[in-house]
Design a protein around this motif. Structure first.
Motif, PDB file in Angstrom:
ATOM      1  N   LEU A  12     -10.680  28.893 -13.493  1.00  0.00           N
ATOM      2  CA  LEU A  12     -10.192  30.231 -13.849  1.00  0.00           C
ATOM      3  C   LEU A  12      -9.016  30.642 -12.954  1.00  0.00           C
ATOM      4  CD1 LEU A  12     -10.771  32.676 -15.692  1.00  0.00           C
ATOM      5  CD2 LEU A  12     -12.344  33.495 -13.943  1.00  0.00           C
ATOM      6  N   ARG A  13      -9.094  30.318 -11.669  1.00  0.00           N
ATOM      7  CA  ARG A  13      -8.062  30.715 -10.714  1.00  0.00           C
ATOM      8  C   ARG A  13      -6.773  29.915 -10.854  1.00  0.00           C
ATOM      9  NH1 ARG A  13      -8.830  30.773  -4.867  1.00  0.00           N
ATOM     10  NH2 ARG A  13      -7.051  32.125  -5.008  1.00  0.00           N
ATOM     11  N   ARG A  14      -6.862  28.686 -11.355  1.00  0.00           N
ATOM     12  CA  ARG A  14      -5.711  27.780 -11.352  1.00  0.00           C
ATOM     13  C   ARG A  14      -4.478  28.417 -11.992  1.00  0.00           C
ATOM     14  NH1 ARG A  14      -8.035  23.067 -12.972  1.00  0.00           N
ATOM     15  NH2 ARG A  14      -8.474  22.590 -10.814  1.00  0.00           N
ATOM     16  N   GLY A  15      -4.620  28.927 -13.182  1.00  0.00           N
ATOM     17  CA  GLY A  15      -3.488  29.547 -13.865  1.00  0.00           C
ATOM     18  C   GLY A  15      -3.060  30.858 -13.239  1.00  0.00           C
ATOM     19  N   THR A  16      -4.027  31.591 -12.703  1.00  0.00           N
ATOM     20  CA  THR A  16      -3.675  32.881 -12.105  1.00  0.00           C
ATOM     21  C   THR A  16      -2.875  32.693 -10.827  1.00  0.00           C
ATOM     22  OG1 THR A  16      -5.781  33.055 -10.912  1.00  0.00           O
ATOM     23  CG2 THR A  16      -5.688  34.036 -13.100  1.00  0.00           C
ATOM     24  N   LEU A  17      -3.150  31.617 -10.086  1.00  0.00           N
ATOM     25  CA  LEU A  17      -2.384  31.368  -8.856  1.00  0.00           C
ATOM     26  C   LEU A  17      -0.925  31.086  -9.157  1.00  0.00           C
ATOM     27  CD1 LEU A  17      -4.825  29.272  -6.647  1.00  0.00           C
ATOM     28  CD2 LEU A  17      -4.100  31.641  -6.314  1.00  0.00           C
ATOM     29  N   THR A  18      -0.666  30.348 -10.220  1.00  0.00           N
ATOM     30  CA  THR A  18       0.717  30.074 -10.605  1.00  0.00           C
ATOM     31  C   THR A  18       1.451  31.370 -10.889  1.00  0.00           C
ATOM     32  OG1 THR A  18       0.136  27.911 -11.517  1.00  0.00           O
ATOM     33  CG2 THR A  18       2.199  28.892 -12.279  1.00  0.00           C
ATOM     34  N   LEU A  19       0.844  32.238 -11.663  1.00  0.00           N
ATOM     35  CA  LEU A  19       1.467  33.520 -11.989  1.00  0.00           C
ATOM     36  C   LEU A  19       1.631  34.382 -10.734  1.00  0.00           C
ATOM     37  CD1 LEU A  19       2.630  35.336 -14.193  1.00  0.00           C
ATOM     38  CD2 LEU A  19       0.306  36.145 -14.635  1.00  0.00           C
ATOM     39  N   ALA A  20       0.629  34.368  -9.868  1.00  0.00           N
ATOM     40  CA  ALA A  20       0.701  35.149  -8.629  1.00  0.00           C
ATOM     41  C   ALA A  20       1.860  34.675  -7.752  1.00  0.00           C
ATOM     42  CB  ALA A  20      -0.623  35.058  -7.870  1.00  0.00           C
ATOM     43  N   VAL A  21       1.997  33.365  -7.617  1.00  0.00           N
ATOM     44  CA  VAL A  21       3.076  32.806  -6.791  1.00  0.00           C
ATOM     45  C   VAL A  21       4.436  33.150  -7.395  1.00  0.00           C
ATOM     46  CG1 VAL A  21       4.161  30.634  -6.051  1.00  0.00           C
ATOM     47  CG2 VAL A  21       1.706  30.990  -5.711  1.00  0.00           C
ATOM     48  N   ARG A  56       5.575  21.474  -7.567  1.00  0.00           N
ATOM     49  CA  ARG A  56       5.494  21.345  -9.028  1.00  0.00           C
ATOM     50  C   ARG A  56       6.414  22.357  -9.705  1.00  0.00           C
ATOM     51  NH1 ARG A  56       2.283  23.896 -12.684  1.00  0.00           N
ATOM     52  NH2 ARG A  56       0.821  24.640 -11.124  1.00  0.00           N
ATOM     53  N   LEU A  57       6.419  23.593  -9.214  1.00  0.00           N
ATOM     54  CA  LEU A  57       7.282  24.628  -9.794  1.00  0.00           C
ATOM     55  C   LEU A  57       8.754  24.271  -9.621  1.00  0.00           C
ATOM     56  CD1 LEU A  57       5.364  27.835  -8.641  1.00  0.00           C
ATOM     57  CD2 LEU A  57       5.404  26.830 -10.939  1.00  0.00           C
ATOM     58  N   GLU A  58       9.070  23.643  -8.498  1.00  0.00           N
ATOM     59  CA  GLU A  58      10.455  23.225  -8.265  1.00  0.00           C
ATOM     60  C   GLU A  58      10.821  22.076  -9.207  1.00  0.00           C
ATOM     61  OE1 GLU A  58      13.400  22.622  -4.476  1.00  0.00           O
ATOM     62  OE2 GLU A  58      11.294  22.090  -4.202  1.00  0.00           O
ATOM     63  N   LYS A  59       9.904  21.141  -9.402  1.00  0.00           N
ATOM     64  CA  LYS A  59      10.145  20.027 -10.314  1.00  0.00           C
ATOM     65  C   LYS A  59      10.329  20.529 -11.747  1.00  0.00           C
ATOM     66  CE  LYS A  59       8.353  15.480 -11.473  1.00  0.00           C
ATOM     67  NZ  LYS A  59       7.269  14.516 -11.308  1.00  0.00           N
ATOM     68  N   GLN A  60       9.624  21.603 -12.095  1.00  0.00           N
ATOM     69  CA  GLN A  60       9.735  22.204 -13.428  1.00  0.00           C
ATOM     70  C   GLN A  60      10.967  23.112 -13.546  1.00  0.00           C
ATOM     71  OE1 GLN A  60       5.857  24.080 -13.421  1.00  0.00           O
ATOM     72  NE2 GLN A  60       4.961  22.429 -14.623  1.00  0.00           N
ATOM     73  N   GLU A  61      11.730  23.200 -12.451  1.00  0.00           N
ATOM     74  CA  GLU A  61      12.961  23.997 -12.377  1.00  0.00           C
ATOM     75  C   GLU A  61      12.710  25.497 -12.510  1.00  0.00           C
ATOM     76  OE1 GLU A  61      15.809  22.293 -15.079  1.00  0.00           O
ATOM     77  OE2 GLU A  61      15.894  20.421 -13.944  1.00  0.00           O
ATOM     78  N   LEU A  62      11.506  25.930 -12.134  1.00  0.00           N
ATOM     79  CA  LEU A  62      11.187  27.361 -12.150  1.00  0.00           C
ATOM     80  C   LEU A  62      11.571  28.017 -10.830  1.00  0.00           C
ATOM     81  CD1 LEU A  62       7.700  27.257 -13.905  1.00  0.00           C
ATOM     82  CD2 LEU A  62       9.930  27.729 -14.913  1.00  0.00           C
ATOM     83  N   VAL A  63      11.577  27.240  -9.759  1.00  0.00           N
ATOM     84  CA  VAL A  63      12.005  27.740  -8.452  1.00  0.00           C
ATOM     85  C   VAL A  63      13.014  26.775  -7.854  1.00  0.00           C
ATOM     86  CG1 VAL A  63       9.777  28.883  -8.024  1.00  0.00           C
ATOM     87  CG2 VAL A  63      10.204  26.635  -7.063  1.00  0.00           C
ATOM     88  N   THR A  64      13.820  27.311  -6.955  1.00  0.00           N
ATOM     89  CA  THR A  64      14.733  26.483  -6.173  1.00  0.00           C
ATOM     90  C   THR A  64      14.370  26.678  -4.709  1.00  0.00           C
ATOM     91  OG1 THR A  64      16.379  28.250  -6.046  1.00  0.00           O
ATOM     92  CG2 THR A  64      16.607  26.676  -7.859  1.00  0.00           C
ATOM     93  N   SER A  65      14.766  25.748  -3.889  1.00  0.00           N
ATOM     94  CA  SER A  65      14.469  25.863  -2.463  1.00  0.00           C
ATOM     95  C   SER A  65      15.722  25.592  -1.647  1.00  0.00           C
ATOM     96  CB  SER A  65      13.363  24.879  -2.069  1.00  0.00           C
ATOM     97  OG  SER A  65      13.805  23.557  -2.221  1.00  0.00           O
ATOM     98  N   SER A  66      15.726  26.144  -0.456  1.00  0.00           N
ATOM     99  CA  SER A  66      16.823  25.895   0.483  1.00  0.00           C
ATOM    100  C   SER A  66      16.284  26.052   1.897  1.00  0.00           C
ATOM    101  CB  SER A  66      17.983  26.867   0.235  1.00  0.00           C
ATOM    102  OG  SER A  66      17.540  28.198   0.389  1.00  0.00           O
ATOM    103  N   TRP A  67      16.899  25.316   2.805  1.00  0.00           N
ATOM    104  CA  TRP A  67      16.479  25.364   4.203  1.00  0.00           C
ATOM    105  C   TRP A  67      17.289  26.397   4.967  1.00  0.00           C
ATOM    106  CZ3 TRP A  67      12.354  23.118   6.386  1.00  0.00           C
ATOM    107  CH2 TRP A  67      11.732  22.091   5.692  1.00  0.00           C
ATOM    108  N   ASP A  68      16.610  27.173   5.794  1.00  0.00           N
ATOM    109  CA  ASP A  68      17.269  28.087   6.730  1.00  0.00           C
ATOM    110  C   ASP A  68      17.085  27.487   8.118  1.00  0.00           C
ATOM    111  OD1 ASP A  68      18.176  30.066   8.393  1.00  0.00           O
ATOM    112  OD2 ASP A  68      16.864  31.627   7.631  1.00  0.00           O
ATOM    113  N   THR A  69      18.189  27.067   8.711  1.00  0.00           N
ATOM    114  CA  THR A  69      18.123  26.436  10.031  1.00  0.00           C
ATOM    115  C   THR A  69      18.737  27.321  11.110  1.00  0.00           C
ATOM    116  OG1 THR A  69      20.191  25.275   9.557  1.00  0.00           O
ATOM    117  CG2 THR A  69      18.138  24.089   9.088  1.00  0.00           C
ATOM    118  N   THR A  70      18.927  28.609  10.804  1.00  0.00           N
ATOM    119  CA  THR A  70      19.566  29.505  11.768  1.00  0.00           C
ATOM    120  C   THR A  70      18.631  29.868  12.914  1.00  0.00           C
ATOM    121  OG1 THR A  70      18.949  31.454  10.473  1.00  0.00           O
ATOM    122  CG2 THR A  70      21.138  30.515  10.071  1.00  0.00           C
TER     123      THR A  70
END
Length: 115
Positions: A12-21, A56-70
Motif C-alpha cells: 500500500l505504501r509503495r505507490g504513496t511514497l513515490t507521490l510523496a517524494v 529510479r525516478l531519475e532513470k525515468q526522467e522525472l527528476v534531475t540531479s546535480s552536485w553542490d560542491t560549494t
C-alpha cells in the motif's frame, strides 16, 4: 497475520511514497533534507528505500540531479524535471480521485458495521 499485514502495508505504501517524494521535489532537495521534510509530514522513509527510488525516478526522467560542491561536504540535489512536474500533477489528480472513491467505499463499510 502480522506477516500478511506487513506485506500488505508495504504494498500500500509503495505507490504513496513515490507521490510523496515527487511532491517534495518541486524545489531542489538532497537526500537527508528530503527525509526530514517527509518525516515532518508524518511519512517515514528509510534511506535504503529513498535512494533507489530517487535513482529510479531519475532513470525515468522525472527528476534531475546535480552536485553542490560549494560546502565542505558535497551534496547531490534532486529536483523535478519539467516532465516530472507534468507527471506529478497528473498523479496527484489521480490520487485525489482514487482517494475520494476509496473513501466512499470505506465510509460505506463503517456505516454497515454500525448497523
Amino acid at each position: 497475520m502480522s506477516n500478511l499485514m506487513n506485506s500488505l502495508t508495504t504494498e500500500l505504501r509503495r505507490g504513496t511514497l513515490t507521490l510523496a517524494v515527487l511532491s517534495q521535489l518541486r524545489s531542489p532537495q538532497y537526500g537527508y533534507s528530503l527525509v526530514q521534510l517527509l518525516e515532518h509530514s508524518g511519512i517515514t522513509i528509510d534511506q535504503s528505500t529513498l535512494y533507489p527510488l530517487l535513482r529510479r525516478l531519475e532513470k525515468q526522467e522525472l527528476v534531475t540531479s546535480s552536485w553542490d560542491t560549494t560546502e565542505s561536504r558535497p551534496r547531490k540535489y534532486y529536483v523535478l524535471s519539467d516532465y516530472g512536474m507534468e507527471v506529478f500533477v497528473q498523479l496527484k489528480q489521480e490520487w485525489i480521485k482514487n482517494s475520494k472513491e476509496l473513501y466512499g467505499l470505506l465510509k460505506g463499510d463503517e456505516e454497515d458495521e454500525l448497523d
